[in-house]
Design a protein around this motif. Sequence first.
Motif, PDB file in Angstrom:
ATOM      1  N   GLY A   1       0.835  -1.196   0.000  1.00  0.00           N
ATOM      2  CA  GLY A   1       0.000   0.000   0.000  1.00  0.00           C
ATOM      3  C   GLY A   1       0.864   1.238   0.000  1.00  0.00           C
ATOM      4  O   GLY A   1       2.078   1.171  -0.203  1.00  0.00           O
ATOM      5  N   ASP A   2       0.231   2.401   0.236  1.00  0.00           N
ATOM      6  CA  ASP A   2       0.936   3.690   0.262  1.00  0.00           C
ATOM      7  C   ASP A   2       1.771   3.883  -1.009  1.00  0.00           C
ATOM      8  O   ASP A   2       2.947   4.261  -0.958  1.00  0.00           O
TER       9      ASP A   2
ATOM     10  N   VAL B   1       2.980   5.431  -4.696  1.00  0.00           N
ATOM     11  CA  VAL B   1       3.226   6.750  -5.283  1.00  0.00           C
ATOM     12  C   VAL B   1       3.210   6.620  -6.800  1.00  0.00           C
ATOM     13  O   VAL B   1       3.853   5.718  -7.355  1.00  0.00           O
TER      14      VAL B   1
ATOM     15  N   GLY C   1      -7.640   3.378  -2.252  1.00  0.00           N
ATOM     16  CA  GLY C   1      -6.743   3.735  -1.155  1.00  0.00           C
ATOM     17  C   GLY C   1      -5.331   3.227  -1.294  1.00  0.00           C
ATOM     18  O   GLY C   1      -4.490   3.480  -0.414  1.00  0.00           O
TER      19      GLY C   1
ATOM     20  N   VAL D   1      -1.257   7.033  -2.612  1.00  0.00           N
ATOM     21  CA  VAL D   1      -1.381   8.141  -1.657  1.00  0.00           C
ATOM     22  C   VAL D   1      -0.729   9.434  -2.130  1.00  0.00           C
ATOM     23  O   VAL D   1      -0.971  10.493  -1.552  1.00  0.00           O
ATOM     24  N   ALA D   2       0.107   9.405  -3.149  1.00  0.00           N
ATOM     25  CA  ALA D   2       0.830  10.616  -3.562  1.00  0.00           C
ATOM     26  C   ALA D   2       1.300  10.465  -5.001  1.00  0.00           C
ATOM     27  O   ALA D   2       1.232   9.382  -5.596  1.00  0.00           O
TER      28      ALA D   2
ATOM     29  N   VAL E   1       6.906   9.224   2.536  1.00  0.00           N
ATOM     30  CA  VAL E   1       5.555   8.674   2.712  1.00  0.00           C
ATOM     31  C   VAL E   1       5.591   7.185   3.041  1.00  0.00           C
ATOM     32  O   VAL E   1       4.545   6.551   3.133  1.00  0.00           O
ATOM     33  N   HIS E   2       6.807   6.645   3.206  1.00  0.00           N
ATOM     34  CA  HIS E   2       6.969   5.210   3.486  1.00  0.00           C
ATOM     35  C   HIS E   2       6.250   4.371   2.424  1.00  0.00           C
ATOM     36  O   HIS E   2       5.477   3.460   2.729  1.00  0.00           O
ATOM     37  N   ALA E   3       6.542   4.706   1.159  1.00  0.00           N
ATOM     38  CA  ALA E   3       5.877   4.059   0.037  1.00  0.00           C
ATOM     39  C   ALA E   3       6.108   2.556   0.038  1.00  0.00           C
ATOM     40  O   ALA E   3       7.222   2.073   0.306  1.00  0.00           O
ATOM     41  N   GLY E   4       5.036   1.831  -0.320  1.00  0.00           N
ATOM     42  CA  GLY E   4       5.144   0.382  -0.428  1.00  0.00           C
ATOM     43  C   GLY E   4       5.300  -0.098  -1.856  1.00  0.00           C
ATOM     44  O   GLY E   4       5.718  -1.229  -2.100  1.00  0.00           O
TER      45      GLY E   4
END
Length: 376
Positions: free
Chosen positions: A31-32, A34, A56, A59-60, A84-87
């Motif tokens: 998740g998270d 970009v 969801g 996130v960016a 953003v601690h992207a996954g």
Amino acid sequence: MQWNYEQPVAIRFGEGRVSEIGEIAGSLGVGDGVVVADRFFDEGGVTDAMIAGSDGALVASFSDFSPNPDVTEVDACAALLRRVHAGFVVALGGGSAMDVAKAAASICLTDEPIAAYHGTGRTMPTKHLPIIAVPTTAGTGSEVTCVAVLSDRAQGKKAPIVSDGFFPTCAIVDPEMTYSVPPHTTASTGMDVLSQAIEGYWSKGHQPICDACAVHAARLVFEYLPRAVADGRNDHEARSKMCEASVIAGLAFTLPKTTSSHACSFPLTNLLGIPHGEACGLTLDWFTRINADAQGGRVQRFASLLGFADADAMADAIAELKRTIGLRTGLRDLALNDRQIADLVRISRHPNLYNNPVDITDEMLETMYRHLARAD
């Protein structure tokens, strides 16, 4: 003959499949995300719509990069991914977006700048964030390759970085994403597809699976590129076939690597500002004639498989294709001087040149460039 084949990218092809990003992220357990997107998509609201429709998962977004992305832009993208601690990362756009996303998805997991690996001989770390590649042009094939081409303007260099960590986890090839691409960009990126296919076939590193992909992709370009350029907004069949050609040409050249036309494209782009695909196509018919009888006549057989009488006829067809779709066939309008021609020759001695089946000398390059300098 010994050869190996590996293609780790899962490919999802078809209209409307860009809506599957959230599903893919879920299946990967990440998740998270970009979106690394060409500025056109960010400013036009496409990126926001993609984030909103991702359930969801996204996130960016990041779009602060240039058409020939600089190492500093990769570092800026990597900084955002860390923040953003992207996954995972979605690469949305043409080759530039793919290049930034690939490099940033790896370098963000280190505390080093990407310049530490750009033309230095150091091997990229293998750990990386998953990448979902969504091409918006039928051209680069970058969605299935392990290469990122970056510039370091402070050092005055442009070079590829190759890493297995750059292979996207999944490529979503959605022809709908290409419908609004303007005619000249369609023509230029389409010529890049043809160059990738033909060069992958005649490369010293050729092998049977990539050969078959090259034939299929090249046949599609000759048939459908003029239609995609003429009416790309409405001719959805032509757009779909060019997307098919693009991803299959990517498979055709990833392992064998490109050769002479791509080597010469770098100075034509960097020194003269000619778009990459158009620059590749500018010399493709010339090198077709040079390579015609190399490797026991492989290029002759390639031409025959495409329905041409011989390699010369295929070279003639490449020249005619360029005229039909409005691409350059010469450089006369630039009024090149001796110093510029010498620079073109010098910078064409790129590593890709040594993949060519015929050894290309400086004299051969000078003859070609002087011919192009006189041609319209």
